[in-house]
Design a protein around this motif. Structure first.
Motif: not given
Length: 735
Positions: A30-40, A484-491
């Motif tokens: 998974d990935l999480v993006l915040g203020p730094r990546e979004f240029k404030g 956040a982008r996270v996995s959502a399906e499957g066992c």
């Protein structure tokens, strides 16, 4: 010397913090993006996803961002659309705050011609613009500025106002406030030919202080529409009920429907809906009489893609009357809604103390959509409808019957803010729920049983989740500051035998050789399939047969014994006779005395063969014994040596967090240190009538850490307004 030690410790502390956060999400890719990546850029409120390319457009304060969800490492594209300083100051002089006098992007909709329609609050003067996808720029006017048109009726005036919009065949339908003061409300066709822009009547019978939640365009397919029925747009909202003549303003959840071909009446209802009908939604657990009357979110899904009759609406509710945090989920079928909208009308007129006799319903039936039969009778357009039909529908927008459902899930002590649903391959559904604390919870619903699978802390700060989009097996989960982008399906989402066992009803099974959770086609045996699956794990206990937790306690100690509830039905405790006990939701608070020592068993009622036939399920069992009197101390000790290690760990975690705080205070410009959020096990409950037809879904969310894994003991401050004392909370692994 002390300063040098601090300088040596700080890098190590921040590395520990970073490692801790990476561990929270790292195992899931998974990935999480915040203020730094979004240029404030901050205050994200609106998401729009191009499902063909995977590009996500995000509406924020004074800006629109675009990023490739397939490659979040790429730089984010940014468009600035702010408010001129003179206009900002004019907004402030009218009594609004400086923060609110910005341009908050609240609407993003594809136009189908290579452009996106963009609307913002624009310092309490809503404006709309056109975004060219090929160049990712806003169209310009002749003077070089942004080409704008009024956004009144299309976008809220205020950043926090409730609002919804949906695009139907290139035409925008909205439900929003229509004046600066926020006192007028409209459901309208907001774009298209001027003569076709119609709205609701300004009457409290139509809309009475509504809070708009969601909208859905249901398009008829040629194969399943032999009568030539019109396409429809549904709106979901909570409003003050006019039909209840009480001293208190009673809120009720509603669903309203309008028809796509409606162009208003010729004399009566000119430029107003002639097809506006609304009905009450009832989310109620009938055995207990508990009703959840405030709608906060709706997720629309189809059991069979392309078949509108299989549409279901999953509603997220809370209660106007409860003081504590409370969330419930009910599901309503489109067929049930249409059945009520085609039923009797409610008569709202009164003379003195007696209800007058209802007016006879004229023909053709008021509020119905145009179809082949009506057109054959000469009613090719709503402009040809008789005045008596239009007058009746103007005075009778509300239906007599309600659309009712039993809750699938009820949780106390938790506020859910956003909901998305995926349909399991075999049966049942998975609810993906965002909380006001930046957590994503996953709940399995199979038949009448609901099982809490995971509670996943996503964001480093307790940000409310306000967007969940499902795309290609992933969930895009947003808050005002983070994505956040996270996995959502499957066992494969379930990392341990215990979590995999809870998903047994979804077709998952733990592979002991490979130590992974895999899909299985093997039919489960009779009885409680989750209970049987849990018994195969190392823990050796089932969902309804927990192992006894031994606790060594001292006299006078105040304890909170948790019991994770899996149904709206009540939980009860068996314990030694002692008056110093009090039940908080499903958990038990007690004070240790000589008489209170012994066995404590919590039993909850879960789904049985029918709604009115619940079965008992033992959820927790504790054995309280007195610790060595010579040991002293006022802290209860579990009959488990690992608790000592837990306290040591908590001590060092406290030290680490303290150092992080020190580092943050001395380096305000740098990013804060991140840490785990403990899952909230205060009370859980779930259940419902049968899952009103499952669904395939256009959205869904994610995965990660399991709920509290072993048996820990942590001190916790009781937040109940009547008790300002410390209690000891024994955290228990849920089933």
């Amino acid at each position: 010397m002390r300063g040098r030690a601090t300088m040596i410790l700080l890098p190590a502390v921040c590395l520990l913090c970073a490692a801790s956060w990476a561990a929270t999400l790292g195992g899931l890719g998974d990935l999480v993006l915040g203020p730094r990546e979004f240029k404030g850029v901050t205050n994200f409120s609106t998401f729009l996803l191009d499902r063909t390319t995977g590009m996500l457009f995000m509406g924020a304060r004074d800006a629109i961002l675009a990023l490739d969800t397939n490659n979040l490492q790429q730089p984010v594209k940014k468009i600035v659309w702010d408010v001129p300083e003179r206009k900002r100051q004019s907004c402030v002089t009218k009594g609004k705050t400086e923060v609110d006098c910005n341009n908050y992007i609240r609407l993003l909709q594809f136009l189908g011609d290579g452009r996106i329609y963009v609307c913002g609050t624009y310092a309490f003067d809503p404006q709309c613009a056109f975004l060219e996808l090929s160049t990712f720029t806003l169209e310009r006017a002749q003077d070089g500025g942004v080409r704008m048109e009024t956004g009144k009726g299309k976008c809220p005036f205020e950043p926090s106002q409730h609002y919804t919009a949906v695009m139907a065949d290139g035409t925008l339908y909205t439900a929003a406030t229509s004046n600066f003061l926020g006192t007028l409300f409209d459901i309208s066709r907001a774009t298209g030919p001027e003569q076709g822009r119609i709205r609701t009547e300004q009457s409290i019978n139509w809309l009475n202080d509504p809070e708009f939640v969601s909208s859905a365009f249901i398009q008829q397919s040629a194969e399943s529409n032999p009568t030539g029925d019109d396409d429809k747009i549904y709106f979901f909202f909570t409003e003050v009920a006019k039909e209840y003549d009480l001293y208190t303003k009673v809120k009720v959840p509603r669903v309203a429907r309008v028809c796509k071909s409606d162009v208003g009446g010729m004399k009566t209802l000119q430029r107003r809906w002639t097809t506006f009908l609304k009905a009450q939604l009832v989310c109620e657990d009938k055995p207990s009489g508990q009703r959840y009357n405030v709608l906060t979110d709706v997720f629309t899904t189809q059991q069979t893609p392309g078949d509108p009759s299989s549409t279901h609406f999953y509603g997220l509710f809370t209660s106007q009357w409860e003081r504590e945090e409370l969330s419930a989920v009910c599901v309503f079928s489109l067929s049930d809604i249409n059945k009520v909208l085609n039923g009797p009308f409610k008569e709202l007129k009164k003379t003195s103390e007696n209800w007058i006799n209802p007016e006879p319903v004229p023909t053709p039936r008021p509020g119905q959509c145009l179809n082949d039969a009506l057109k054959a009778e000469g009613f090719e357009t709503s402009l040809k409808l008789p005045d008596k039909v239009l007058t009746f529908v103007r005075d009778h927008p509300l239906m007599e019957n309600s659309v009712s459902a039993a809750p699938l899930l009820v949780r106390k002590g938790i506020t859910y803010t956003k909901l998305a649903v995926t349909q399991a391959e075999r049966k049942g559904a998975v609810l993906h729920l965002g909380t006001d604390r930046g957590e994503l919870h996953r709940v399995a619903v199979v038949d009448q049983n609901t099982t809490l699978l995971q509670e996943i802390p996503l964001f480093p700060s307790q940000e409310p989740i306000n967007n969940i989009l499902l795309h290609q097996g992933r969930a895009l989960v947003g808050s005002p500051l983070y994505l956040a982008r996270v996995s959502a399906e499957g066992c494969g989402l379930y990392p341990s035998c215990e979590v995999c066992a809870r998903a047994r009803g979804l077709g998952c099974e733990w592979n002991t050789k490979e130590e992974v959770c895999k899909e299985t086609t093997a039919e489960p045996g009779s009885g409680d399939i989750v209970d049987e699956a849990l018994r195969k794990c190392v823990i050796g206990e089932g969902r309804c047969s927990p192992s006894i937790r031994e606790m060594r306690v001292s006299l006078g100690l105040r304890l909170l014994l948790p019991c994770v509830q899996l149904s709206p039905r009540p939980c009860s405790w068996e314990h030694p006779p002692d008056r110093h006990t009090r039940q908080h939701h499903s958990s038990l608070e007690m004070v240790v005395s000589e008489k209170s020592l012994g066995k404590y068993v919590c039993t909850c009622q879960e789904g049985g063969p029918s709604v009115r036939d619940p079965t008992p399920c033992r959820r927790a069992e504790y054995q309280l014994t007195l610790e060595d009197p010579t040991a002293g101390g006022a802290v209860a000790v579990a009959g488990n040596r690992h608790v000592v290690a837990v306290y040591i760990l908590l001590f060092f975690l406290g030290l680490v967090l303290g150092m992080c705080l020190l580092y943050f205070l001395t380096h305000r410009h740098s990013r804060p240190c991140q840490g785990h959020h403990l899952p909230d096990n205060s009370v859980s409950s779930e259940k419902g009538r049968e899952l009103l037809g499952s669904s395939a879904t256009p959205q869904s969310p994610s995965s990660a850490t399991l709920l509290s894994e072993g048996f820990t003991l942590t001190e916790k401050t009781q937040r109940d307004g009547d008790h300002h004392h410390h209690v000891v909370h024994a955290a228990q692994q849920p089933g």
